[in-house]
Structures are given as structure tokens and as C-alpha cells.
Design an enzyme around this catalytic site. Structure first.
Site, PDB file in Angstrom:
ATOM      1  N   ASP A   1       0.736  -1.330   0.408  1.00  0.00           N
ATOM      2  CA  ASP A   1       0.012   0.007   0.246  1.00  0.00           C
ATOM      3  C   ASP A   1       1.240   1.215   0.172  1.00  0.00           C
ATOM      4  OD1 ASP A   1      -2.645   1.398   0.028  1.00  0.00           O
ATOM      5  OD2 ASP A   1      -3.110   0.921   1.669  1.00  0.00           O
TER       6      ASP A   1
HETATM    7  C1  BGC Z   1      -5.018   2.807   0.395  1.00  0.00           C
HETATM    8  C2  BGC Z   1      -5.370   1.879  -0.669  1.00  0.00           C
HETATM    9  C3  BGC Z   1      -5.474   2.432  -2.132  1.00  0.00           C
HETATM   10  C4  BGC Z   1      -3.855   3.246  -2.250  1.00  0.00           C
HETATM   11  C5  BGC Z   1      -3.987   3.784  -3.285  1.00  0.00           C
HETATM   12  C6  BGC Z   1      -4.258   3.782   0.527  1.00  0.00           C
HETATM   13  O1  BGC Z   1      -3.897   5.194   0.630  1.00  0.00           O
HETATM   14  O2  BGC Z   1      -5.041   2.734   1.706  1.00  0.00           O
HETATM   15  O3  BGC Z   1      -6.939   1.267   0.037  1.00  0.00           O
HETATM   16  O4  BGC Z   1      -5.645   2.217  -3.250  1.00  0.00           O
HETATM   17  O5  BGC Z   1      -3.640   3.474  -1.496  1.00  0.00           O
HETATM   18  O6  BGC Z   1      -4.369   5.076  -3.440  1.00  0.00           O
END
Ligand code: BGC
Ligand code: BGC
Length: 740
Positions: free
Chosen positions: A315
Site C-alpha cells: 500500500d
Molecule cells: C489506500 C489504498 C489505495 C491506495 C492507492 C492507500 O492509501 O489505503 O486503499 O488503493 O492508497 O491510492
């Protein structure tokens, strides 16, 4: 019309078919073999790649890193900075880009931007870039795209069919924006209603969420993700993200392995069975170990046990956070080594250029084997190949003529209608008569953003300048009475938020909103509250003052019409709560709690007093359940348990009902839940019509994770509960049955 391909595979498709025909069957889930990622062309490519190429493939940067302006501050009008793009693609050989530069773009911008990136990448090393985005309720970063209800609202439909259809449309519109990879669905189980991402989940029950997860993944991916109407899905966030001790985003979780397996793993298992191509790792920590360094979670569980051979992406910035937040690594380089050792394939870096450089050093210094990189690169290239990106790195401009079509808009409206859940309807105050004297008020009455929630045009969903033009607010569509009107429709709830920004100190509905209800109550008005909220905010203080309460969740761009049509009875509400709505701030208990959770201070069993139960939802007609029959009083582990029930529409209009089958295990070696959802069917009944629903369960459907951490079923009495009726059957057997 968009031509959607239907996939008929496995257990859940069968479930869907049977749902359609009003009968439902549970069978052993069969695992669909994951394709083994070894392919002559991919192997040839890997053998020709330099170390720079390989570490580049494992690197994912955010779009800001190639736009004019600093990260998080792209200069308007946004455009590619060609020297940054050369640095990223030619020097660093970056294999993946994600996100939007802060706000939604027209399709033409997406097409041109991605074409520019792909052309440079193809001419550099012949490898297309894998672009990923959060298209979590429609392709929410493309102008004028069809925006759907958020996942929590979809869960309230209890309708895998419509979830699949919306996912098909989302895939189509995402590809129409030249993007082949969608960071969706969220498969975290929303068992703590304080959690600011509850609305991104399918609610608190693993079975309901698993059935919808399957439908969503099949809708996104179809049979063949090279089809330019399909995308690769991304299961997130593996594993245990939603269950923090504090209820706040990205804080520590303590989850024993038994509970991890029983409540948090099944959605991912179902998604892998449905062929999900990628997974994103939980940003948080479980039991003191950040998941990004936990090889037991990422290898033993995900790879070896669940057989997942797809791509594991981190993430946002999570390798760096191992240093700055989690403090398990002394510096970035050590953190990279730990995460690679734990099993990640791609780092969502996404705002520095150091990751590929440091990863390369680690290989050159002998800290990481190059063959380890090959494993990840193989998965990344295989996915790019399966997506057809080598042959066609981007679709031609405007090939997708059904983008944001009227048919798609109608589907969104239908889903919003099906999600809306009538929580209270005192003295049948709803539906309102045509021409009723109504005044609409409240902070969410004239607010399109409140209908959409987070991840809508911007990350937080709070900037009105990007709203889809022409979409209505609730106030737009409702009659324009005055504050003296007889009926007051109050649109309350929450303002949009995403992730950390949505952490709260108090789950109670905001004081000014409670006061607003009291003011109107003092004036003797008939009060109809419409809740637009991503998690249940406590309303016990004002609930008795409300004549009707309608839960609309975050219904999307078509939400206003859905709400209007429910209030005026043009659509008979059929949504059912996918979570337990708590009555008190410190007393949230899921529906599948243990018997001890019911003990009250008077030593009675009345402590479980939620505002509304999981599965609750009223209709403008009435349904009567009768004749619950289990064909046999006792079965053995290998026999099916056949159950039937009759449901009659005893009202005067047609309606749809979700028939929920709960089972209580009377006595078990792990304290049994008071009941668990084991199956459901959604049926339509004309006024006066009566139907029989047939269910088939087997011992695996009744299983739980036992002391040895296996799924087991034990002999003994089980109580089947449907619509207030119950019947007992006996499971025969000398020993427990252990499932693989
Ligand atoms: C979130 C994810 C997301 C990713 C990309 C993260 O901060 O937890 O759910 O897919 O960012 O935007
Ligand atoms: C989100 C991204 C977002 C970024 C903005 C991240 O945590 O997941 O998608 O664009 O923060 O700051």
C-alpha cells in the site's frame, strides 16, 4: 448496449443462477487453479532484462512524479513533465504508475497521458507500464463517469447480480480511460463501525461479503482480462486491516490466528477462487508485526495455503513507513530488504525515486538474490501480458462508445434504490402521498458530495468543482415546501472522508444535527430522517423523535432520485443492513456475537440491544414466513441438509425480500456464536403471492475454525433460523469432521 461477457464458473455462479430461479444451493467450493506464471515469452524477456529493468518493474510511482510541479502539487493545467517522464521511464525503467494528480480528468487527458507514458516505455524496453487506479465506485477519477453506490450500499442490496453488473460497467469505463488495473474490491470485514473505511467494505459478515466479493471480481475480470472491457482486480487489504484496537485507520490490530482465519480470511479465499489477479497489503500491523514484513501472512498463508500466485503490491508508501511509523527498520534500505524478503512483488513507492536504486544496491551487495527479483518480475510481466498490454498498451481514443451510457446510469440508480434501507416507519408515515407538503433540510440535503462520499473526483471527495454536472441533490428533486410544512425530510449523517482523515473521537451523530431534529420535534413536525453516512453514527437520542428513518449509505450520483422514489413509494424499499447499527457509543456488538455478550448487569441476557440489527430493513408491504421444514431430523457429515420455507407477501403491493438463513450451533468446542448467516436468497413477490425457498447446506457450511486452527464441523444439534422461525436438526458422527 455494452456487451458484457458472462462467466459461468464455480460455486458462486451456480449460486447466482439459482438465486435467479428462486432456489439456492451450497456446495463445496472448488478452487480454480491459478495459472502458473511461466510462459516462454515472459521467460525470454526476463533473461534479456538488466537489473535496472527488473528493479524498475517492481517500482510503482504516483502520477505526480511525472507531472509538472511537486508531488501532491501538480501545476494546473496538469501536464507531463517530459524530463521527469524520461527519468522515470528511461533511467529508472519504472514498471507501474498509479493514481491521479489530485483530481478527476477528462477521458481525453487519461488517454493522452497514458499514451505518452506507454509510447515512451515501449520504445525504451518494449515493456508496457501497468497503470493502476482506485475505481472503487465506478471510475471515480474520470470526468462524467458513472458513479455507483459505495460498497457498503452494495452490500445492503444483498444482490450479487447487480454487484456483478456494476463491476462490469466499472471495468468498461476504467478501460475506456486507458487504465487496466483497479484497486478494488475492499475485502476487509467491517466489524468495528468506528473504522473510517467501513463504507468501503461489504459490512460485518464474512459470508455475505464473500458472495459479493466473488460477484465483483467476476464482473471486473470476466473470463479474459485481455478484453479491453475488463480490468485486473486488486483484493485489499491483506490481512486484518479493519480490526484495529482503536477503531482508527492504520493503528495496531491484535487478532489471534483463529479469528483471523474464521472472520478475515474467507473473503480473500473466495476472491482467489474467483481468479483475482492482484492483492494489496494491509498498511497496519497485526500482533506487533507490520504486515509488510510478515512472511507468514504473505507467504505461508497467501501463497502456500491459499495458492495465490498473482501480484502482491504494497500500500501507499508502506515500505518507508516501516522506518518512520512502524520503526522496525533503521533505514529505507533495510526496510526494502525486509519487505522483499517477506514477499512483496511491487512497491507502491510512490513519491520518491530511491526505491529502485536501493533495491538494485541490495542485489549488487548480495543481500537479495537476483532470482528473487525474477519471481516478482515474472508475476508483473505475466499480468501485463494477460491484460494484453504488450499487444495493445492503450486503447485507441474513444473506442468505448458506451462510456457513461444511459443504460449504465440506470443501473447505478437501480443499485442505489435497492440499497436504501428503511429502518423505521412509525404508523406507516412513508410512503408520502403525491403532493404531500414536504420541506427538506439538513446538512446533506443539498450536497452531491454527501451522496458520493470519499474517492469521488478527489481522494477525499470534498471538492465540489469536480462534481459530475447535471446530477441532483436530494433537495433538487424534492418538493419545495417551507419550514412550516407538515413533513420535514432531514438529510443527516456525515461529510465525505477517506482513510485517516475519517478517524473520529465520537461515533455519535454531530450535536448540531441532533439539535436540528429536536427543534423540528418541538414544533410538532412529522420527521423523516435520511441518513447519508459511511458508518452508523449513534442516533438513539433522537430516534424516538423520528417518524421514519431511511438509511441511504453513500448511494452515488443517482442517490437523490433513489431516495425520492423510496420516500414517495415509487420504489418499495428492499435494502437490509449489512452491519449492526449500535444504540450506544460504547456498546457495539456484531450480530454473530457470543452468548456472554448478552449478559446484562441484572444477570439477564438483554445486553445486546442494538438500534437496528444486522439484516434489518422494512418494506411497504409485509412478508409472512411459514412452514420451515428440514427434510431430515438428522444427517451425517456427508449428507446435504435440505431446508425449505414459505414466504407470502401479505400486503397490497409487490416487493422483494431477502430470505436469510442463520444457523446456531447449540454446543461447540469453541464458544458458538448465537447465530451465523449461512445462506441467503433474494426473491420478488407480487401482492398476495407465496413462494417456497429451498436451501441446501452441507457440513462445511456449518464449520468453524477449531482449536487446532482447522475448519471443523462437530456433531450435535443445530438450529436453523429463518424469518423468526426455527427448526432443529442433529448432525451425526463419532468424531469431528475436519476440512482441508
Ligand atoms: C489506500 C489504498 C489505495 C491506495 C492507492 C492507500 O492509501 O489505503 O486503499 O488503493 O492508497 O491510492
Ligand atoms: C491515497 C492516494 C492519495 C494520496 C494523496 C494516499 O494515501 O491513497 O490515493 O492520492 O494519499 O495524498
Amino acid at each position: 448496449m455494452i456487451k458484457f461477457q458472462r462467466k459461468t464458473r464455480g460455486f458462486f455462479s451456480l449460486l447466482l443462477l439459482l438465486l435467479l430461479f428462486g432456489s439456492c444451493q451450497n456446495t463445496e467450493q472448488e478452487r480454480v487453479e491459478q495459472p502458473v506464471a511461466s510462459d516462454v515469452e515472459v521467460e525470454k524477456l526476463i533473461s534479456e532484462m538488466s537489473l535496472v529493468d527488473k528493479v524498475g518493474q517492481m517500482t510503482q510511482l504516483t502520477l505526480d512524479m511525472v507531472l509538472v510541479g511537486p508531488p501532491y502539487g501538480a501545476v494546473e493545467p496538469q501536464r507531463i513533465d517530459s524530463s521527469l517522464l524520461r527519468k522515470v521511464i528511461v533511467d529508472l525503467r519504472v514498471g507501474s504508475i498509479l493514481n491521479c494528480g489530485g483530481h478527476t480528468y477528462p477521458r481525453s487527458f487519461w488517454n493522452e497521458t497514458i499514451k505518452t507514458i506507454q509510447d515512451l516505455s515501449m520504445s525504451t524496453n518494449g515493456i508496457p507500464v501497468l497503470y493502476g487506479i482506485d475505481a472503487i465506485h465506478g471510475v471515480n477519477y474520470t470526468d462524467s463517469a458513472t458513479l455507483f453506490p459505495q460498497q457498503i450500499g452494495l452490500a445492503a442490496t444483498w444482490n450479487p447480480d447487480i454487484v456483478r453488473e456494476l463491476a462490469e460497467i466499472t471495468a468498461y469505463e476504467t478501460r475506456a480511460s486507458s487504465i487496466p488495473w483497479n484497486f478494488s474490491p475492499v475485502l476487509d470485514i467491517g466489524r468495528d463501525v468506528r473504522w473510517p473505511r467501513l463504507w468501503e467494505t461489504f459490512g460485518e459478515d464474512p459470508y455475505l461479503a464473500s458472495t459479493l466479493a466473488t460477484a465483483m471480481i467476476e464482473g471486473y475480470q470476466g473470463d479474459d482480462i485481455s478484453d479491453e472491457t475488463k480490468v485486473a482486480s486488486c483484493m485489499k487489504h491483506f490481512l486484518g486491516y479493519s480490526q484495529t484496537l482503536t477503531g482508527k485507520d492504520r493503528t495496531q490490530a491484535w487478532i489471534p490466528e483463529r479469528q483471523l482465519r474464521e472472520y478475515f480470511l474467507p473473503t480473500f479465499e473466495a476472491a482467489i477462487d474467483a481468479g483475482a489477479k492482484t492483492v494489496m497489503v494491509n498498511s497496519g500491523e497485526i500482533n506487533g508485526i507490520p504486515v509488510h514484513v510478515n512472511s507468514w501472512v504473505l507467504k505461508d498463508l497467501l501463497r502456500d495455503e491459499l495458492g495465490f500466485d498473482g501480484l502482491i503490491v504494497t500500500d501507499w508508501e508502506d515500505i518507508k513507513y516501516l522506518v518512520s511509523r512502524h520503526r522496525v527498520a533503521v533505514d529505507y534500505k533495510e526496510a526494502i530488504k525486509m519487505a522483499i524478503d517477506a514477499g512483496i512483488d511491487m512497491s507502491m513507492v510512490p513519491v520518491d525515486y530511491d526505491f529502485p536504486v536501493l533495491l538494485r544496491e541490495l542485489v549488487e551487495e548480495g543481500e537479495i538474490e537476483e532470482s528473487r527479483l525474477d519471481e516478482s518480475v515474472r508475476r508483473i510481466l505475466t499480468l501485463k501480458k494477460e491484460l494484453g498490454l504488450f499487444d495493445s498498451p492503450y486503447p485507441e481514443l474513444y473506442t468505448h462508445s458506451e462510456f457513461a451510457s444511459e443504460a449504465s446510469r440506470q443501473k447505478s440508480e437501480l443499485a442505489a434504490k435497492q440499497s436504501i434501507t428503511l429502518l423505521k416507519n412509525e404508523a406507516g408515515i412513508l410512503p408520502l402521498a403525491d403532493g404531500a407538503d414536504v420541506f427538506v433540510d439538513g446538512p446533506n440535503a443539498d450536497n452531491l458530495m454527501a451522496l458520493n462520499g470519499g474517492w469521488s473526483h478527489t481522494w477525499q471527495g470534498t471538492d465540489p468543482q469536480y462534481n459530475t454536472p447535471g446530477k441532483s441533490t436530494v433537495k433538487d428533486l424534492m418538493p419545495g415546501g417551507s419550514a412550516n410544512s407538515k413533513y420535514i425530510v432531514l438529510c443527516l449523517g456525515e461529510s465525505p472522508y477517506t482513510e485517516k482523515v475519517g478517524d473520529i473521537e465520537d461515533i455519535t451523530l454531530a450535536q448540531d444535527q441532533l439539535d436540528l431534529v429536536k427543534d423540528y420535534a418541538d414544533k410538532g413536525k412529522k420527521i423523516i430522517v435520511v441518513l447519508l453516512e459511511g458508518r452508523p453514527r449513534i442516533i438513539s437520542e433522537i430516534e424516538p423523535l423520528c417518524d421514519a428513518i431511511v438509511m441511504a449509505y453513500l448511494p452515488g450520483d443517482e442517490g437523490a432520485e433513489a431516495i425520492r422514489s423510496v420516500l414517495f413509494g415509487e420504489f418499495n424499499p428492499e435494502g437490509k443492513l449489512p452491519f449492526t447499527y449500535p444504540r450506544h457509543p460504547s456498546s457495539h456488538t456484531t450480530y454473530d456475537h457470543k452468548y456472554t455478550d448478552r449478559l446484562d448487569p441484572q444477570f439477564g441476557a438483554n445486553a445486546f440491544q442494538p438500534q437496528y440489527e444486522f439484516g434489518h430493513g422494512l418494506s411497504y408491504t409485509s412478508f409472512e414466513y411459514s412452514d420451515l421444514v428440514i427434510t431430515k431430523d438428522s444427517v451425517n457429515f456427508d449428507e446435504d441438509i435440505e431446508i425449505s420455507i414459505s414466504i407470502e407477501n401479505t400486503g397490497s403491493i409487490s416487493g422483494r425480500e431477502t430470505v436469510m438463513l442463520f444457523v446456531s450451533d447449540s454446543v461447540a468446542s469453541i464458544t458458538p456464536s448465537v447465530k451465523r448467516l449461512r445462506s441467503y436468497q433474494k426473491i420478488g413477490l407480487a401482492a398476495g403471492e407465496k413462494k417456497t425457498c429451498n436451501f441446501k447446506l452441507n457440513s462445511r457450511d456449518l464449520a468453524f475454525v477449531g482449536r487446532d486452527l482447522d475448519w471443523i464441523s462437530e456433531p450435535g444439534d443445530f438450529i436453523v433460523r429463518i424469518g423468526g422461525l426455527s427448526e432443529v436438526f442433529y448432525m451425526k458422527g463419532e468424531d469431528n469432521k475436519v476440512f482441508e
